[in-house]
Design an enzyme around this catalytic site. Structure first.
Site, PDB file in Angstrom:
ATOM      1  N   ASP A 195      20.583 -17.519  -1.885  1.00  0.00           N
ATOM      2  CA  ASP A 195      19.850 -18.596  -1.230  1.00  0.00           C
ATOM      3  C   ASP A 195      20.756 -19.233  -0.173  1.00  0.00           C
ATOM      4  O   ASP A 195      21.816 -19.772  -0.496  1.00  0.00           O
ATOM      5  CB  ASP A 195      19.439 -19.632  -2.297  1.00  0.00           C
ATOM      6  CG  ASP A 195      18.528 -20.710  -1.733  1.00  0.00           C
ATOM      7  OD1 ASP A 195      18.341 -20.752  -0.499  1.00  0.00           O
ATOM      8  OD2 ASP A 195      18.018 -21.510  -2.538  1.00  0.00           O
ATOM      9  N   ASP A 199      14.949 -17.775   3.868  1.00  0.00           N
ATOM     10  CA  ASP A 199      16.347 -18.046   3.506  1.00  0.00           C
ATOM     11  C   ASP A 199      16.746 -17.584   2.107  1.00  0.00           C
ATOM     12  O   ASP A 199      17.824 -17.914   1.636  1.00  0.00           O
ATOM     13  CB  ASP A 199      16.658 -19.535   3.683  1.00  0.00           C
ATOM     14  CG  ASP A 199      15.859 -20.410   2.743  1.00  0.00           C
ATOM     15  OD1 ASP A 199      14.808 -19.951   2.256  1.00  0.00           O
ATOM     16  OD2 ASP A 199      16.275 -21.544   2.487  1.00  0.00           O
ATOM     17  N   GLU A 200      15.885 -16.829   1.427  1.00  0.00           N
ATOM     18  CA  GLU A 200      16.215 -16.353   0.084  1.00  0.00           C
ATOM     19  C   GLU A 200      15.904 -14.867  -0.044  1.00  0.00           C
ATOM     20  O   GLU A 200      14.963 -14.388   0.571  1.00  0.00           O
ATOM     21  CB  GLU A 200      15.373 -17.086  -0.978  1.00  0.00           C
ATOM     22  CG  GLU A 200      15.515 -18.593  -0.953  1.00  0.00           C
ATOM     23  CD  GLU A 200      14.600 -19.271  -1.972  1.00  0.00           C
ATOM     24  OE1 GLU A 200      14.139 -18.598  -2.908  1.00  0.00           O
ATOM     25  OE2 GLU A 200      14.336 -20.466  -1.799  1.00  0.00           O
TER      26      GLU A 200
END
Ligand SMILES: [Mg+2]
Length: 417
Positions: A9, A105-106
């Site tokens: 993350d 974003d992960e």
């Protein structure tokens, strides 16, 4: 053998990317927003110092400034975020071809088959990945390492920024079980309320609760969440190549009997729009147009499309547009054999987000609530099958069949092309 799953993350992603260009602001409270000039602009991301003041994502600039008068606001650059996201995922792919992005974003990585190539244990490889991203891109990640996706995700939330957390078969009871049940993936607000009534507050409460009772309470959903809490998540990490973004998303149905009249046609359109919207959200896309194709009983096809005033992934907005199109191009009293609703002119949701920021705060807040609601329904469907939730106006589920794309002349039908 147990799987080795990472969940990586990126920490305060938008804010971290912006701060690469403004290192002098690094230690001040900073937030990224669509339009810094507007009080109603929405906070899209904040750095750690801003978090310390209680600044929250999705609140208005006005609300954030009340808590943190010296908050530094930076405008968003969505193209940049997409570019960094691609670079980060490309680095992940040097370690395994099983990389499944979850938002911008992960990502989940399945390293079961490739870990031995790097001569490191899981924690050391996670630490190495963090070092690499910090060194090469100037960005930090928190990494959860576990034997399934749900716990890996919990691990990346457990300690941040720039940290590695191992959740193992040995420590998950002491590490995961004390956490609030809402921390578990796919536990939405409604489930939390139901759990509350039965005294289930932590993930451990859920794990220890009678599985049969949860099944009768929440159906398959409840049983599955019980399994997750007990570390029994076997869902695979998707291959990156399976996740190429589509150019359009369409769903069509041939009905076992002809639809007739506005109500029946609306019911058909609602059902299809619901499926299209769910698929859009799964791909993290929004559409800027809707196309409707109608086939009559003698297999004549007609199709129309329309631009939207704002990008959407909401079923009700797609359905509304499709219904408008039906009214414009079809006599609603004529029989309909098949319908296809297609979302067209797609763009990534984070790019659409930038456009949405231009809208007034209240309208945006309402949209976000609706998106979260429909997103929760997706999560349940993904886990428990499409039949788990049926929109209220979908009386057409008897004897329907999926139909193949209509033959030539219907250029609006593009199945995730
Ligand atoms: Mg993040």
């Amino acid at each position: 053998m147990d799987r080795v799953i990472f969940h990586c993350d990126l920490n305060s992603f938008y804010a971290s990317v912006e701060l690469l260009d403004h290192p002098e602001l690094r230690h001040l409270p900073v937030a990224v927003c669509g339009d810094p000039e507007s009080r109603h602009g929405i906070i899209l991301a904040k750095n750690e110092p801003a978090k310390g003041f209680g600044v929250k994502t999705a609140e208005t600039i006005w609300q954030a400034r009340k808590k943190c008068p010296d908050l530094v606001l930076l405008p968003a650059h969505h193209g940049k975020y997409r570019d960094f996201s691609r670079r980060v995922n490309r680095i992940y792919q040097e370690y395994t071809d099983l990389v499944e992005p979850f938002g911008i974003d992960e990502s989940w990585l399945d390293l079961t088959g490739t870990l031995h190539l790097f001569g490191k244990n899981p924690r050391a490889l996670a630490d190495h990945l963090r070092d690499r991203l910090r060194g090469e891109l100037g960005l930090t990640i928190s990494v959860g390492v576990s034997f399934n996706k749900v716990f890996a995700k919990l691990g990346s939330d457990y300690k941040k920024p720039d940290a590695t957390t191992l959740i193992t078969r040995e420590n998950f009871r002491s590490l995961v079980w004390p956490l609030p049940v809402s921390d578990l993936l796919y536990v939405g607000r409604a489930a939390v309320q139901t759990f509350e009534k039965f005294g289930i507050r932590t993930i451990g409460d859920l794990a220890r609760f009678d599985r049969e009772a949860l099944f009768s309470l929440l159906g398959k959903n409840g049983a599955q969440l019980s399994d997750f809490a007990n570390g029994l998540d076997h869902s695979p990490v998707a291959r990156a190549s399976q996740l190429e973004p589509p150019k359009s998303v369409g769903n069509g149905l041939t009905f076992s009997r002809n639809l007739q009249g506005a109500e029946e046609i609306r019911a058909g359109i609602t059902q299809l729009s619901d499926q299209v919207a769910a698929r859009l959200r799964r791909h993290h896309m929004k559409c800027q147009g809707v196309s409707l194709a109608i086939r009559d009983p003698s297999f004549r096809d007609i199709s129309r499309q329309q631009r939207l005033s704002a990008p959407t992934c909401l079923a009700r907005e797609i359905a509304q547009t499709a219904m408008d199109l039906a009214r414009q191009c079809w006599n609603l009293d004529s029989p309909v054999r098949a319908l296809t609703v297609t979302a067209i002119h797609l763009l990534p949701e984070e790019e659409a987000g930038a456009q949405m920021d231009l809208l007034a705060g209240e309208r945006e807040a309402k949209r976000q609530r609706l998106e979260r609601l429909e997103g929760t329904m997706d999560a349940i469907r993904a886990k428990y099958g499409a039949g788990a939730i049926v929109p209220a106006s979908a009386p057409l589920d008897s004897g329907r069949e999926r139909h193949a794309p209509p033959p030539g002349g219907l250029n609006s039908y593009l199945e995730e092309s």
